[in-house]
Design an enzyme around this catalytic site. Sequence first.
Site: not given
Ligand code: UD1
Length: 424
Positions: A22-23, A118, A123, A307, A401
């Site tokens: 998925k990711n 969410c 996030r 995850d 999902r």
């Molecule tokens: C992706 C994965 C999700 C997984 C996560 C961490 C996808 C579609 N989803 O989510 O399944 O759980 O990686 O391995 O690939 N953060 C900020 N600012 C930002 C972006 C992120 O503070 O602009 C923080 C988030 O709140 C969180 C952390 O960084 O605490 C990790 O988030 P991130 O690695 O961005 O996860 P996703 O890409 O949303």
Amino acid sequence: MEKFIVQGGKRLEGVIRVGGAKNSILPILAAVLLNKSGDEIILTNVPRIRDVIKMVEILRSLGAEITWSGNDMAVSTTNLTGFAVDEKLMREMRSTVFLMGAILARFGQVCISHPGGCAIGQRPIDLHLKGLMALGAQLREKHGYIYASCSRLTGADIHLDFPSVGATENIMLASVYARGVTVINNAAKEPEIVDLQNLLNKMGARIRGAGTDQVRIEGVSQLHGVQYAVIPDRIVAGTLMMAAVATGGDVTLEQIIPNHLDAVTAKLRETGVQIREENDRLRIQAPPRIRAIEFVRTLPYPGYPTDLQAPMMAVLARARGTSIIVENVFDSRFKHVGELNRMGAQIIVTTDNRTAIVHGVERMTGASVTAPDLRAGAALVVAGLAAEGETVIDGLEHIVRGYENLEGDLTKLGADIRRINDNT
Ligand code: UD1
């Protein structure tokens, strides 16, 4: 409302194949928007899960032509018509945020509704937005929408405060056509980022370093069509490993990349589970009751994946002894704890919501529970397989999902799990 009904206590045995990640497919579906060449893109090993179906809807709403054939998909993005992502579709799926980089690079402008919070924490998307601004995008946020525009993006040196998976991907996508070189420092190192790099390079991009903490993107002016197979889903694989462990089972996973699961394998070995890896197969043989482990700490890859925190908790709930689980990636990811405790687990969460203390119990019992989010839902399924009696799991819309046919896979391995449609 759809529900799972699980009769616990069946030992899982057998061989099961794991589908595409998925990711990986979600950012890949953003990447295909960059293809202006008129060629088709053929994607194989595409999981038919709710998030992908939603993403396909979004792509179609932008003018992409997509046809499915089993787990293969043909995508033509020659005649794209829009740069604004429909708010309703956007709200249904947070991952659309990384459409920003790709649409901006293709059209010079993009409009999305702010993804908001969410179930697993706030996030925020500040790192995505800062990255796009560093490349020269101008951003306006108004009435819950984010509008970005640029003439042509220009390469830049970007340092991420945290190795965010989505921000790394978004910046990679935005900079493919940028003038000059973009360097992302403190980039996320997840295998799905390597997959995105491999796809983009096969389309003609010039990217290197994915899988390390520095990704370097040299802008190009053209991309072309490609045929590409999505990597196997390490989180689905990990969930099936937990299901095997929960039932003291003997399960072999096929078509996976075992080293993507190294952190998980290492932790499970500490509990007394035997794991053997051979090429694209991994065999798990679990004792009837595992040992607790001192600590599981979630971290960005190659650390233990957030995850698989909830599914791991579901198996440690029945371990001999006490385990401590520390969630370092998301700020609110223990919503499964209350549900597991309803099933007889003894888990306490510290007031900062970061640490769970899991006192292993010998028996868990079936109960009516609700999946609060995708992976927490998978954890409840794992717990239900091990519990005595019947577990009814609500909130299936979260689980579908990310799992194409979880009940089918588990049934194949000998579980007693049914999906019912209960309109009460
Ligand atoms: C992706 C994965 C999700 C997984 C996560 C961490 C996808 C579609 N989803 O989510 O399944 O759980 O990686 O391995 O690939 N953060 C900020 N600012 C930002 C972006 C992120 O503070 O602009 C923080 C988030 O709140 C969180 C952390 O960084 O605490 C990790 O988030 P991130 O690695 O961005 O996860 P996703 O890409 O949303």
